[in-house]
Scaffold this active site. Structure first.
Site, PDB file in Angstrom:
ATOM      1  N   GLU A  49       1.997 -11.082 -16.338  1.00  0.00           N
ATOM      2  CA  GLU A  49       1.740  -9.950 -15.442  1.00  0.00           C
ATOM      3  C   GLU A  49       0.857  -8.883 -16.081  1.00  0.00           C
ATOM      4  O   GLU A  49      -0.043  -8.351 -15.420  1.00  0.00           O
ATOM      5  CB  GLU A  49       3.072  -9.301 -15.034  1.00  0.00           C
ATOM      6  CG  GLU A  49       3.865 -10.050 -13.994  1.00  0.00           C
ATOM      7  CD  GLU A  49       5.150  -9.322 -13.668  1.00  0.00           C
ATOM      8  OE1 GLU A  49       5.430  -9.129 -12.469  1.00  0.00           O
ATOM      9  OE2 GLU A  49       5.886  -8.950 -14.597  1.00  0.00           O
ATOM     10  N   TRP A 106      -3.509  -1.942  -1.574  1.00  0.00           N
ATOM     11  CA  TRP A 106      -3.442  -3.274  -2.175  1.00  0.00           C
ATOM     12  C   TRP A 106      -4.067  -4.213  -1.154  1.00  0.00           C
ATOM     13  O   TRP A 106      -3.553  -4.375  -0.058  1.00  0.00           O
ATOM     14  CB  TRP A 106      -2.005  -3.676  -2.486  1.00  0.00           C
ATOM     15  CG  TRP A 106      -1.884  -4.982  -3.207  1.00  0.00           C
ATOM     16  CD1 TRP A 106      -2.020  -5.190  -4.543  1.00  0.00           C
ATOM     17  CD2 TRP A 106      -1.597  -6.268  -2.631  1.00  0.00           C
ATOM     18  NE1 TRP A 106      -1.827  -6.524  -4.842  1.00  0.00           N
ATOM     19  CE2 TRP A 106      -1.575  -7.208  -3.688  1.00  0.00           C
ATOM     20  CE3 TRP A 106      -1.354  -6.717  -1.335  1.00  0.00           C
ATOM     21  CZ2 TRP A 106      -1.317  -8.563  -3.495  1.00  0.00           C
ATOM     22  CZ3 TRP A 106      -1.098  -8.059  -1.131  1.00  0.00           C
ATOM     23  CH2 TRP A 106      -1.082  -8.963  -2.198  1.00  0.00           C
ATOM     24  N   GLU A 140      11.494 -15.177 -17.386  1.00  0.00           N
ATOM     25  CA  GLU A 140      11.173 -13.762 -17.211  1.00  0.00           C
ATOM     26  C   GLU A 140      10.263 -13.259 -18.330  1.00  0.00           C
ATOM     27  O   GLU A 140       9.334 -12.480 -18.085  1.00  0.00           O
ATOM     28  CB  GLU A 140      12.465 -12.944 -17.150  1.00  0.00           C
ATOM     29  CG  GLU A 140      12.279 -11.443 -17.070  1.00  0.00           C
ATOM     30  CD  GLU A 140      11.553 -10.968 -15.820  1.00  0.00           C
ATOM     31  OE1 GLU A 140      11.175  -9.773 -15.778  1.00  0.00           O
ATOM     32  OE2 GLU A 140      11.331 -11.766 -14.882  1.00  0.00           O
ATOM     33  N   HIS A 172       9.712 -33.458 -22.327  1.00  0.00           N
ATOM     34  CA  HIS A 172       9.355 -34.226 -21.138  1.00  0.00           C
ATOM     35  C   HIS A 172       8.005 -33.796 -20.568  1.00  0.00           C
ATOM     36  O   HIS A 172       7.773 -33.905 -19.362  1.00  0.00           O
ATOM     37  CB  HIS A 172      10.449 -34.107 -20.074  1.00  0.00           C
ATOM     38  CG  HIS A 172      11.755 -34.707 -20.492  1.00  0.00           C
ATOM     39  ND1 HIS A 172      11.926 -36.053 -20.692  1.00  0.00           N
ATOM     40  CD2 HIS A 172      12.937 -34.113 -20.779  1.00  0.00           C
ATOM     41  CE1 HIS A 172      13.179 -36.280 -21.068  1.00  0.00           C
ATOM     42  NE2 HIS A 172      13.811 -35.113 -21.139  1.00  0.00           N
ATOM     43  N   LYS A 178       3.782  -3.043  -6.668  1.00  0.00           N
ATOM     44  CA  LYS A 178       5.201  -2.990  -6.988  1.00  0.00           C
ATOM     45  C   LYS A 178       6.070  -3.601  -5.907  1.00  0.00           C
ATOM     46  O   LYS A 178       6.940  -4.400  -6.176  1.00  0.00           O
ATOM     47  CB  LYS A 178       5.610  -1.534  -7.223  1.00  0.00           C
ATOM     48  CG  LYS A 178       7.054  -1.348  -7.649  1.00  0.00           C
ATOM     49  CD  LYS A 178       7.289  -1.919  -9.020  1.00  0.00           C
ATOM     50  CE  LYS A 178       8.700  -1.711  -9.499  1.00  0.00           C
ATOM     51  NZ  LYS A 178       8.941  -2.420 -10.764  1.00  0.00           N
ATOM     52  N   LYS A 191       6.574 -11.633 -17.683  1.00  0.00           N
ATOM     53  CA  LYS A 191       6.158 -10.316 -18.162  1.00  0.00           C
ATOM     54  C   LYS A 191       4.816 -10.410 -18.885  1.00  0.00           C
ATOM     55  O   LYS A 191       3.938  -9.570 -18.698  1.00  0.00           O
ATOM     56  CB  LYS A 191       7.210  -9.715 -19.111  1.00  0.00           C
ATOM     57  CG  LYS A 191       8.458  -9.239 -18.438  1.00  0.00           C
ATOM     58  CD  LYS A 191       8.295  -7.938 -17.698  1.00  0.00           C
ATOM     59  CE  LYS A 191       8.113  -8.072 -16.222  1.00  0.00           C
ATOM     60  NZ  LYS A 191       8.938  -8.819 -15.395  1.00  0.00           N
ATOM     61  N   ARG A 214       2.025   1.182  -5.864  1.00  0.00           N
ATOM     62  CA  ARG A 214       2.108   0.303  -4.702  1.00  0.00           C
ATOM     63  C   ARG A 214       0.774  -0.363  -4.361  1.00  0.00           C
ATOM     64  O   ARG A 214       0.719  -1.232  -3.499  1.00  0.00           O
ATOM     65  CB  ARG A 214       2.591   1.098  -3.475  1.00  0.00           C
ATOM     66  CG  ARG A 214       3.953   1.732  -3.638  1.00  0.00           C
ATOM     67  CD  ARG A 214       4.345   2.475  -2.379  1.00  0.00           C
ATOM     68  NE  ARG A 214       4.483   1.569  -1.264  1.00  0.00           N
ATOM     69  CZ  ARG A 214       5.615   0.956  -0.933  1.00  0.00           C
ATOM     70  NH1 ARG A 214       6.699   1.159  -1.650  1.00  0.00           N
ATOM     71  NH2 ARG A 214       5.675   0.143   0.100  1.00  0.00           N
ATOM     72  N   ASN A 234       0.134   0.124   6.105  1.00  0.00           N
ATOM     73  CA  ASN A 234       0.682  -0.790   5.105  1.00  0.00           C
ATOM     74  C   ASN A 234       1.262  -1.981   5.855  1.00  0.00           C
ATOM     75  O   ASN A 234       2.073  -1.811   6.760  1.00  0.00           O
ATOM     76  CB  ASN A 234       1.778  -0.077   4.296  1.00  0.00           C
ATOM     77  CG  ASN A 234       2.458  -0.999   3.304  1.00  0.00           C
ATOM     78  OD1 ASN A 234       1.930  -2.034   2.941  1.00  0.00           O
ATOM     79  ND2 ASN A 234       3.653  -0.622   2.867  1.00  0.00           N
ATOM     80  N   GLY A 235       0.828  -3.197   5.506  1.00  0.00           N
ATOM     81  CA  GLY A 235       1.342  -4.396   6.175  1.00  0.00           C
ATOM     82  C   GLY A 235       0.226  -5.290   6.655  1.00  0.00           C
ATOM     83  O   GLY A 235      -0.941  -5.122   6.276  1.00  0.00           O
ATOM     84  N   CYS A 286       0.834  -1.195   0.000  1.00  0.00           N
ATOM     85  CA  CYS A 286       0.000   0.000   0.000  1.00  0.00           C
ATOM     86  C   CYS A 286       0.872   1.249   0.000  1.00  0.00           C
ATOM     87  O   CYS A 286       2.027   1.223   0.400  1.00  0.00           O
ATOM     88  CB  CYS A 286      -0.904   0.008   1.225  1.00  0.00           C
ATOM     89  SG  CYS A 286      -1.896  -1.494   1.395  1.00  0.00           S
TER      90      CYS A 286
END
Length: 612
Positions: free
Chosen positions: A492, A73, A485, A508, A607, A489, A27, A99-100, A2
């Site tokens: 996301e 968030w 990666e 496999h 983020k 991307k 955030r 935040n937390g 947040c």
């Protein structure tokens, strides 16, 4: 996670808070709210983005010179108006932003309910503000003492700011495990999760440490104490970022700007740390602990998300060049599996923000077990930077887009220097080879600029595959983590399911997925195992998969097999991830844009993940 912002001074607080929230929206953007003290306590909060809050406040009296704001968030409770912050105590006197996560909130809530408290949201934050109120009432204490006592009773992580309806001349803030910075102006204070809302007004800041709280007063005085009630002398620092660095600079999105900033970011990460002509590398943190690092029997690299992918590249680099075993661990799993950590181990922790809760918890455990902790992060003054014994800043500059780009490439740059410096110190590869790598490393920014010229071609390719349901990314060696990666991307920001695999592992299991509807992205720049990659491409082609091949400029063999070819400048194989990642970032970006997605603020993400 947040975003937190607070202000007290002589200016109009509302525009400062709204602008700050917009800068912190990366955030969290599930909901937003503000509280203003203007004779009474006025609270406005709304599900959705900060723009929704701004519309909601239109026509209301907003004049105040003290206030707090929050962009959320969601953790406890769905994103709606009720669960949005700020939260108010039962008396209506206190407002808090947080935040937390308060892990023991349920037991505290049950006890407060016995004492007559009623709760209107599903959040742990509403529990915390009422706990502080109850402590102040039962202990007959000042608000700052009540905050200190209450925080000693909670378990979890937090950054909080509190205002009191009865005291318009004071803000109180505290942190444990979540970042908080205090901006110091002329008889005014700014409080925020990071420096981005502050830089416009002052360059003088104090970064709060864990288990500290601060009382800031309208008369320009402030006091920092530990939760053990010990006063601290604040260390005032100068901000190194500029206002321009947190603006879009003519780009449509922060993500695209940050993709294009990679040449400069890599140059900044290398500047003053190496010289190819003179043949030296000097990372202060590595030099400071040279004996311990050279004698280490094992390196453990711990990280999350994109940083975990750079860690996998670091594993290849350190083992190839320095000839020391490396283990790469998800930080979120590391501390929960009773890992074997020895006194001579070196633990490298990688985090863009330096605040990633899982990574911070992992290094706390490793530190307890006497390992040497080396941090790699981007944000100066962050928790991991302060916890580590030594480390290196990436100097990537502010990264606002939630999907990391330039942080990844600068982390790889730093890991390359670490591996080369250790190799030089240990004598594991010839000096002539080290110089070759250094000269090539100096050329990487120019080669990335060449790769960025492929943007228009990649945009056309994105238009072909924007409606695909699945993607498969395949690479070998140094390019396997790049495949991971690239898939991340795409997931996301476009919400297309994508998987990254070692190319040889495809047969496999994942090969069962391949048909004429499946785009398969091959990272095929490897000089080693080239013929093996050709075979993997042929296996996909035989099953009618759509092949997108990233190859070295001038490649003929794989180009003849692929449906689409992306030619990038050739480089040393150990440095190839710095170039091959660029077209994958652009491909994800353009697909997401064509699908109408918000690339800077993808759904459900934030983020800086400051909760476990």
């Amino acid at each position: 996670m947040c975003g937190i912002v607070g202000y007290i001074g002589n200016k109009d607080a509302f525009p400062i808070l709204i602008k700050g929230l917009k800068r912190l929206e990366y955030r969290g953007y599930d909901s937003a709210g503000i509280a203003l003290l203007n004779g009474d306590l006025s609270v406005f909060k709304k599900a959705g983005k900060v723009s929704e809050l701004e519309k909601f406040t239109e026509g209301h009296p907003l004049g105040a010179t003290i206030g707090i704001g929050h962009t959320r968030w969601a953790t406890h409770g769905v994103p709606n108006d009720l669960n949005a912050h700020p939260h108010i105590s039962q008396s209506g006197d206190l407002a808090i932003i947080h935040n937390g996560i308060i892990e023991n909130y349920a037991s505290i809530k049950a006890e407060l309910e016995k004492r007559g408290y009623a709760f209107h949201s599903d959040t742990d934050t509403e529990v915390l503000v009422n706990l502080i109120e109850e402590v102040r009432k039962t202990e007959n204490s000042t608000l700052d003492d009540a905050v200190r006592i209450a925080l000693n009773e909670v378990v979890g992580a937090y950054a909080i700011v509190i205002i009191d309806r009865k005291n318009p001349n004071q803000l109180i803030a505290a942190r444990k495990g979540s970042p908080l910075v205090i901006g110091i102006g002329e008889d005014e204070f700014y409080i925020a999760s990071d420096a981005s809302p502050i830089i416009e007004y002052t360059q003088n800041v104090v970064y709060m440490d864990d288990q500290e709280y601060v009382v800031v007063n309208r008369d320009g005085t402030f006091t920092i104490r530990t939760l053990g009630n010990v006063e601290k002398s604040p260390a005032i620092q100068k901000l190194e970022m500029s206002l321009e660095a947190i603006e879009k600079g003519g780009f449509e999105h922060f993500m695209l700007k940050e993709i294009y900033e990679q040449p400069k970011a890599i140059e900044d990460s290398l500047r003053g740390r190496m010289n190819a002509l003179q043949g030296w590398i000097k990372l202060g943190g590595v030099s400071e602990y040279e004996a311990k690092i050279d004698n280490a029997k094992r390196f453990i690299i711990t990280a999350c998300g994109t940083s975990w992918h750079s860690a996998l590249i670091g594993e290849h680099l350190i083992e190839d060049l320095a000839r020391v075993p490396v283990e790469v661990e998800y930080a979120s799993e590391f501390r929960y599996r009773n890992p074997i950590i020895n006194e001579g181990d070196v633990v490298i922790a990688i985090s863009q923000s330096g605040e990633t809760a899982d990574t911070h918890a992992a290094i706390e455990l490793a530190k307890e077990r006497q390992a040497l902790i080396f941090g790699i992060c981007n944000v100066i003054g962050s928790s991991i930077a302060r916890t580590a014994h030594a480390g290196t800043y990436t100097h990537a500059g502010p990264e606002i887009g939630v999907a990391s780009t330039k942080a990844f490439s600068t982390q790889i740059s730093i890991l390359t220097l670490i591996a080369l410096q250790i190799a030089m110190q240990k004598g594991t590869i010839p000096t002539s080879q080290i110089r070759t790598y250094l000269y090539e490393l100096e050329s990487i920014p120019r080669k990335i600029e060449e790769a960025l010229k492929l943007d228009a071609q990649i945009k056309e390719l994105a238009a072909i595959y924007k409606d695909a349901k699945n993607f498969l990314y395949l690479g070998r060696g140094y390019n396997f983590p790049v495949a991971l990666e690239g898939a991340l991307k795409l997931k996301e920001i476009s919400y297309i399911h994508a998987e990254g695999y070692p190319a040889a592992e495809m047969k496999h299991g994942p090969i069962a997925l391949i048909d004429e509807e499946m785009p398969v992205v091959f990272l095929a720049t490897n000089q080693s195992a080239y013929e093996k990659i050709v075979s993997n491409v042929q296996e996909v082609k035989a099953r009618k998969g759509k092949i997108i091949a990233v190859v070295n400029k001038g490649d003929k063999q794989i180009a003849a097999l692929a449906d689409h070819v992306i030619e990038v400048p050739e480089t040393e194989e150990i440095l190839s991830p710095l170039i091959t990642i660029v077209p994958l970032q652009l491909l994800a970006y353009h697909i997401a844009i064509l699908r109408g997605c918000n690339v800077d603020q993808p759904r459900n993400l934030a983020k800086s993940v400051t909760v476990e």
